[in-house]
Write a protein that holds these residues in place. Structure first.
Motif, short mmCIF file in Angstrom:
data_model
loop_
_atom_site.label_atom_id
_atom_site.label_comp_id
_atom_site.label_asym_id
_atom_site.label_seq_id
_atom_site.Cartn_x
_atom_site.Cartn_y
_atom_site.Cartn_z
N ASP A 89 -12.69 8.12 -6.59
CA ASP A 89 -13.96 7.55 -7.03
C ASP A 89 -13.77 6.38 -7.99
OD1 ASP A 89 -15.38 9.32 -5.46
OD2 ASP A 89 -15.65 10.77 -7.08
N THR B 245 0.85 -1.19 0.00
CA THR B 245 0.00 0.00 0.00
C THR B 245 0.89 1.24 0.00
OG1 THR B 245 -0.15 0.07 2.41
CG2 THR B 245 -1.86 -1.18 1.22
N THR C 171 -4.09 14.08 -0.21
CA THR C 171 -3.50 12.79 0.12
C THR C 171 -4.25 11.73 -0.66
OG1 THR C 171 -2.88 13.54 2.33
CG2 THR C 171 -2.98 11.17 1.97
N ILE C 172 -3.49 10.87 -1.32
CA ILE C 172 -4.06 9.78 -2.10
C ILE C 172 -3.48 8.48 -1.56
CG2 ILE C 172 -4.22 8.75 -4.40
CD1 ILE C 172 -3.81 11.62 -5.51
N GLU C 173 -4.33 7.48 -1.42
CA GLU C 173 -3.88 6.17 -0.96
C GLU C 173 -4.14 5.14 -2.04
OE1 GLU C 173 -6.18 5.77 2.62
OE2 GLU C 173 -4.65 6.77 3.81
N GLY C 174 -3.35 4.07 -2.01
CA GLY C 174 -3.54 3.03 -3.00
C GLY C 174 -2.58 1.88 -2.80
N THR D 75 -6.58 4.03 -4.93
CA THR D 75 -7.83 3.39 -4.54
C THR D 75 -8.71 4.30 -3.69
OG1 THR D 75 -6.74 2.41 -2.61
CG2 THR D 75 -6.82 1.07 -4.62
N SER D 76 -8.19 5.47 -3.29
CA SER D 76 -8.96 6.38 -2.45
C SER D 76 -9.71 7.42 -3.29
CB SER D 76 -8.04 7.08 -1.44
OG SER D 76 -7.08 7.88 -2.12
N GLU E 35 0.85 5.86 0.53
CA GLU E 35 0.19 7.13 0.82
C GLU E 35 0.99 8.21 0.12
OE1 GLU E 35 -1.57 8.32 4.75
OE2 GLU E 35 0.05 9.79 4.61
#
Length: 168
Positions: free
Chosen positions: A122, A82, A102-105, A119-120, A84
């Motif tokens: 739409d 994962t 902030t983008i997570e994935g 994944t964070s 961040e």
């Protein structure tokens, strides 16, 4: 003697059963693991044409020298695959300021590229970037970046913007 051998064999089997992949310091086939995991801090934001956004009369190709807004941008790759992504930029509409997101994935390594799937958002989006083990290089063709017009008003220009994140 048979009892000692049986006890030794039982002890070895118990220790083997107690181990799992999390106990091993390995990198999986997709590059996910401790070798590539870590914190990658933004060290350069390069554009082709020099910009004097901070109006100090010194134009730079590295936008980090023109605005403090990029500071604190980083990508944290976790050992579990994962990530961040803390992305800080210059933003302006009626006045100039900084924007933060902030983008997570998830991430994995494929050859000399890192595949990052956000994944964070739409609709999950996978992007591919250069990766050499110590740097993640994100190239945005037709990206927007801050500059100044003839009257020194802040405006956006469009061109290739290269972001370099260096492992700390």
């Amino acid at each position: 003697m048979k009892t000692i051998k049986l006890l030794a064999l039982t002890a070895m089997l118990c220790m083997a059963a107690a181990c799992n992949d999390d106990d091993l310091d390995i990198t999986r086939d997709n590059g996910v693991g401790p070798e590539n995991a870590g914190v990658y801090n933004l060290t350069k934001v390069m554009v082709f044409d020099p910009v004097d956004f901070n109006l100090d009369e010194v134009a730079n190709n590295d936008l980090m020298l023109e605005s403090p807004c990029y500071g604190g941008s980083r990508i944290v790759l976790n050992e579990d695959g994962t990530y961040e992504y803390s992305n800080n930029n210059v933003f302006f509409e009626s006045e100039t300021g900084c924007s933060f997101e902030t983008i997570e994935g998830t991430w994995e390594i494929e050859g000399s590229d890192i595949l990052m799937t956000a994944t964070s958002v739409d609709v999950p989006l996978t992007t591919e970037h250069d990766f050499n083990g110590t740097e993640i290089i994100i190239v945005r063709n037709n990206g927007t970046y801050p500059t100044r017009d003839a009257e020194d008003n802040p405006v956006y220009a469009t061109g290739t913007v290269t972001y370099t994140y260096t492992k700390s």
